[in-house]
Motif scaffolding. Structure first.
Motif, PDB file in Angstrom:
ATOM      1  N   ASP A  35       0.078   3.833  -7.304  1.00  0.00           N
ATOM      2  CA  ASP A  35       0.478   2.679  -7.443  1.00  0.00           C
ATOM      3  C   ASP A  35       1.518   2.402  -8.331  1.00  0.00           C
ATOM      4  OD1 ASP A  35       0.614  -0.309  -7.186  1.00  0.00           O
ATOM      5  OD2 ASP A  35      -1.547  -0.639  -7.883  1.00  0.00           O
ATOM      6  N   GLU A  36       2.936   2.182  -7.738  1.00  0.00           N
ATOM      7  CA  GLU A  36       4.059   1.762  -8.358  1.00  0.00           C
ATOM      8  C   GLU A  36       4.311   3.030  -9.487  1.00  0.00           C
ATOM      9  OE1 GLU A  36       5.243  -2.066  -9.459  1.00  0.00           O
ATOM     10  OE2 GLU A  36       4.165  -2.776  -7.985  1.00  0.00           O
ATOM     11  N   THR A  55      -1.730  -3.802  -3.956  1.00  0.00           N
ATOM     12  CA  THR A  55      -2.619  -3.240  -4.925  1.00  0.00           C
ATOM     13  C   THR A  55      -4.235  -3.482  -4.381  1.00  0.00           C
ATOM     14  OG1 THR A  55      -1.350  -3.719  -6.598  1.00  0.00           O
ATOM     15  CG2 THR A  55      -3.778  -3.570  -7.146  1.00  0.00           C
ATOM     16  N   GLN A  76      -1.748   1.492 -11.258  1.00  0.00           N
ATOM     17  CA  GLN A  76      -0.244   1.001 -11.755  1.00  0.00           C
ATOM     18  C   GLN A  76      -0.215   1.212 -13.415  1.00  0.00           C
ATOM     19  OE1 GLN A  76      -0.254  -2.963  -9.957  1.00  0.00           O
ATOM     20  NE2 GLN A  76       1.719  -3.187 -10.689  1.00  0.00           N
TER      21      GLN A  76
HETATM   22 MG   LIG Z   1       0.381  -4.597  -7.453  1.00  0.00          MG
END
Ligand SMILES: [Mg+2]
Ligand SMILES: Nc1ncnc2c1ncn2[C@@H]1O[C@H](COP(=O)(O)OP(=O)(O)O)[C@@H](O)[C@H]1O
Lengths: 257, 361
Positions: A170-171, A48, A92
């Motif tokens: 992000d994810e 991240t 995320q």
């Molecule tokens: Mg992360």
């Protein structure tokens, strides 16, 4: 110009210190136009943080980042605005603005960067919402009234608002059921095809890695230790990579392949 | 004319399209025309550009003009097709604006439901807290002490300054007319009554509502949004008790002490002015104080403090727990907690005046 002409994004010799800990050291990464690149690595390996540096939210302690062939160490506010038009980010946890409806969330970047009529923006927002895989009824809802999967899609719709050339995720499939996660991967592949996107995504999802990526950058020992297609990566002898892909979940997957 | 060519050039991405949009909407043709679209000179076409072209096609069709896209580069064709597929003309986005009558009705019912909600909160808070209060060793004393520090000790500088200045102002304003009658020494009585009975408790309540009440509402409201309150409940803890009770106990202790401190600082401010402007020496002033202060003045002021504390804590915690959904509503809760706390404190003060008058204090 510096370095590899073909890279749309290039990080060289990044070093990052946060609160006294060294998170990256001597990290190199390049992303080719039109590819889908995944960043993987153990939890806490600094994925991240790396993403935040690549989207110019966080300045590395040392090293350079080139986006679209230009050095991003010193960017004037005007140039930064232009860069922001070319970059889409899905955080995320979505980071949707809670006071606005989904449609207003998607319209906000367009209102900031274009002078199109409101009615046009509304229709464009609806297109993005549909493209991201949300039903039209979701457009008028507030983020607090959405399920986890819908939040992800709404965040994708906002990231796509300005037709970015470079999309960061992000994810994106974390917390989604396997069917939705698979549909999300297909969505990304399709959008890459249709809009000519380049995608950089952080993911832990083995299915996504096999299904949707061209190359996978593996983060370990504070740097990118390998950046290659997933089939080659799983055969890479680096101990951290072997440990990562020898976990029970990953092993099942490989046997299937 | 048959075979009109519509030639597009340059950058057709969203930030550059404002002019193009206007020009496209002015285009019109004669029924039965066949137009050719040519985008070979377009360096960049994004979905906004594709959308405008697709909308142009639909608009022209309404005038029975056909727009042929045969000659388009395949990439442009694919994008326009995708957009045409996903676009839903006239799809409603908007949250409809409410009429003034609807809003009047809604805000009226909201006042009622807020009052009911507040009573509901007070009831639940009491239910959650009573078992703790009956077994004092189970009260979270550490948190209570923390609240006393935040709400009490840390408020001392600002409250001291304001109370001192209030004393100065009262002495200035009251001293001049008293001087005309040669009744300078009665300034001490004036100060004692106004500061101790009214100003010190009110000033303290206003400062605490603004400083501490708002923080309570914001903290609990944010915890609502991040689902921390629900997490507490799931763990089997009672959020009202764990979050609000230490605040309540802390302020019940801190407010009377703060009021006492404000009394002292206010008298001090008055004493300085009395000395410098109206020729009342410090020793005269101090000697007059025991005569000027009826014990009741002092106690009347101090007794208000815990009541004000209860109002401030319950109102701000209620608004914190009432937060739902958006970060905006945290802001609203904070504002409301301050405004309503101060409002109710002043209402309570008025009721005190009437009651004390009836019982002759
Ligand atoms: Mg992360
Ligand atoms: N603001 C910060 N200050 C100090 N350390 C941080 C900060 N943000 C992240 N870290 C640390 O950096 C490391 C990498 O974090 P992160 O990039 O979030 O990991 P992940 O790879 O799981 O996304 C972690 O050890 C984390 O504790």
């Amino acid at each position: 110009m510096n370095g590899n002409q073909h890279a749309i994004l290039q990080a060289k010799g990044l070093e990052t210190r946060l609160g006294g800990n060294l998170i990256h050291q001597n990290l190199d990464l390049d992303v080719r136009p039109g590819e889908i690149l995944a960043i993987v690595g153990g939890s806490g390996s600094g994925k991240t943080v790396l993403l935040r540096e690549l989207i110019l939210l966080l300045r590395p302690t040392r090293g350079t980042i080139h986006l679209f062939g230009r050095d991003c160490s010193h960017v004037s506010p005007d140039a930064m605005r232009k860069l922001r038009e070319q970059i889409g980010v899905m955080f995320q946890h979505g980071a949707l603005f809670t006071g606005m409806s989904v449609a207003e969330n998607v319209m906000l970047p367009m209102q900031e960067h274009t002078r199109l009529r409101r009615s046009t923006l509304e229709e464009l927002a609806m297109i993005k919402i549909r493209l991201a895989g949300l039903p039209p009824e979701a457009a008028a809802r507030k983020p607090s009234e959405l399920s986890g999967g819908m939040v992800k899609r709404a965040a994708l719709a906002r990231a796509l608002a300005l037709d970015p050339e470079l999309l960061f995720l992000d994810e994106p499939t974390a917390g989604l059921d396997p069917v939705s996660a698979g549909a999300f991967d297909d969505r990304i592949l399709e959008l890459r095809e249709l809009l000519g996107l380049t995608v950089v995504m952080i993911t832990h999802d083995m299915d996504s890695l096999w299904r949707a990526t061209d190359r996978v950058a593996f983060l370990a020992d504070r740097r990118v230790v390998a950046n290659q297609p997933i089939a080659e990566l799983t055969a890479n002898p680096h101990p951290a990579i072997q440990a990562y892909f020898a976990g029970p979940r990953a092993r099942d997957r490989r046997i299937e392949q | 004319m048959d075979g009109t060519r519509l030639v597009c050039r340059g950058d057709w991405s969203a930030p550059q399209l404002a002019m193009v949009e206007r020009r496209l909407q002015r285009l019109s043709g004669r029924a039965g025309d066949n137009w050719q679209l040519d985008t070979s000179g377009v360096s960049q076409l994004d979905s906004a550009g594709a959308f405008l072209l697709d909308r142009l096609k639909r608009d022209l069709e309404k005038q029975q003009v056909s727009l042929s896209m045969e000659a388009l580069p395949s990439r442009h064709r694919a994008l326009i097709d995708l957009i045409a597929e996903t676009a839903q003309p006239g799809a409603a986005v908007g949250t409809a604006r409410k009429g003034p009558l609807v809003r009047l009705g809604e805000s009226t019912t909201e006042i009622g439901s807020q009052a009911a909600g507040y009573l509901d909160f007070v009831g639940r808070f009491a239910l959650d807290s009573l078992p703790r209060l009956l077994t004092p060793h189970r009260i979270r004393w550490k948190q209570v002490v923390g609240e006393i520090e935040h709400a009490g000790v840390n408020a001392i500088p600002i409250l001291g300054l304001l109370a001192f200045l209030t004393g100065v102002v009262i002495a200035y304003q009251g001293g001049t007319p008293l001087e005309q009658y040669g009744a300078n020494i009665l300034l001490v009585d004036l100060l004692a009554i106004t500061m101790l009975r009214e100003m010190a408790p009110l000033m303290t309540a206003i400062i605490v509502a603004g400083r501490t009440g708002s923080a309570y509402a914001a903290q609990i409201g944010t915890m609502r949004i991040t689902e921390e309150v629900d997490a507490l409940r799931v763990i089997g803890l009672t959020p009202y008790e764990i979050l609000a009770l230490p605040k309540m106990l802390g302020l019940l202790v801190a407010m009377p002490l703060l009021t006492l401190f404000a009394d002292l600082m206010g008298m001090l401010g008055g004493m300085v002015v009395a000395n410098t402007m109206f020729g009342i020496g410090y020793d005269d002033f101090l000697r007059r104080i025991p005569e000027a202060i009826y014990p009741s003045s002092f106690w009347v002021g101090i007794i208000k403090a815990p009541v004000f504390a209860a109002i401030i804590v319950s109102i701000s915690c209620y608004h914190g727990f009432a937060v739902q959904g958006s970060t905006e509503s945290v802001g609203r809760a904070t504002t409301r907690s301050v405004v309503q706390s101060i409002f109710l404190v002043i209402v309570a003060d008025a009721i005190f005046s009437v009651v004390f008058n009836i019982v002759n204090l």
